[in-house]
Design an enzyme around this catalytic site. Structure first.
Site, PDB file in Angstrom:
ATOM      1  N   GLU A  83       0.833  -1.213   0.000  1.00 43.87           N
ATOM      2  CA  GLU A  83       0.000   0.000   0.000  1.00 43.87           C
ATOM      3  C   GLU A  83       0.864   1.259   0.000  1.00 43.87           C
ATOM      4  OE1 GLU A  83      -2.940  -0.480  -0.801  1.00 43.87           O
ATOM      5  OE2 GLU A  83      -3.062  -2.609  -0.332  1.00 43.87           O
ATOM      6  N   HIS A  86       1.938   2.081  -3.429  1.00 39.36           N
ATOM      7  CA  HIS A  86       0.923   2.798  -4.217  1.00 39.36           C
ATOM      8  C   HIS A  86       1.019   4.304  -3.981  1.00 39.36           C
ATOM      9  CE1 HIS A  86      -1.221  -0.424  -6.091  1.00 39.36           C
ATOM     10  NE2 HIS A  86      -1.598  -0.991  -4.961  1.00 39.36           N
TER      11      HIS A  86
END
Ligand SMILES: [Zn+2]
Ligand SMILES: [Zn+2]
Length: 177
Positions: A83, A86
């Site tokens: 994450e 990202h």
């Protein structure tokens, strides 16, 4: 591939451990790209199948506490890095990149030294539901009914098979799906 070091104190409680892992990932990215990145807000308000979600424009990371609890080590190492990658990819390359494209993969492999796995393979415990098995005249005609639909049949509603057009009959069998 050099083993990815988890520079975190294992005595910390779970949320703090995760925050520490987020911070460690950001520090790796800052060292690699030689630039600062704004830290995201971190929330544990995520349920269901997804382990984590990166809200790119809000700079918010949401994690699934249940899956974290059940897969602690891998979750910290892989999901948190996934994450954060990202976020970092978005801040470096902007909104036009593909979510798991080469920019994101570069960060996973080159910065975090982790496999660029798109999905987790944690077991997601599904809530089991009791199914009431109905049959038609087709040789393979089996219809698992929900408790609600089974109740409607008891109240007089009829269901038909589209192929053989016979009324579906309760077999007396139940199972957990
Ligand atoms: Zn992803
Ligand atoms: Zn049928």
């Amino acid at each position: 591939m050099r083993h990815n070091r988890l520079v975190i104190n294992q005595c910390l409680p779970m949320p703090e451990l995760l925050h520490a892992r987020v911070e460690a990932c950001y520090q790796l990215a800052e060292k690699f790209f030689q630039q600062p990145f704004p830290r995201p807000q971190v929330s544990f308000r995520l349920r269901g199948q997804k382990a984590g979600v990166a809200h790119l424009t809000e700079n918010l990371l949401r994690f699934n506490l249940q899956l974290y609890r059940e897969n602690r080590e891998d979750f910290l190492r892989q999901t948190v890095a996934h994450e954060v990658a990202h976020m970092v990819a978005h801040q470096l390359f902007g909104p036009r990149i593909r979510p798991h494209g080469e920019e994101w993969q570069l960060i996973m492999l080159g910065v975090f030294e982790l496999p660029a796995q798109r999905c987790h393979n944690y077991e997601v415990a599904r809530r089991q539901a009791n199914r009431f098995i109905y049959r038609c005249a087709c040789p393979d005609g089996e219809f698992p009914f929900s408790a609600q639909r089974h109740r409607l049949v008891a109240e007089g509603r009829r269901y038909y098979c589209r192929r053989c057009r016979t009324t579906l009959q309760f077999t007396g069998q139940q199972r957990l799906d």
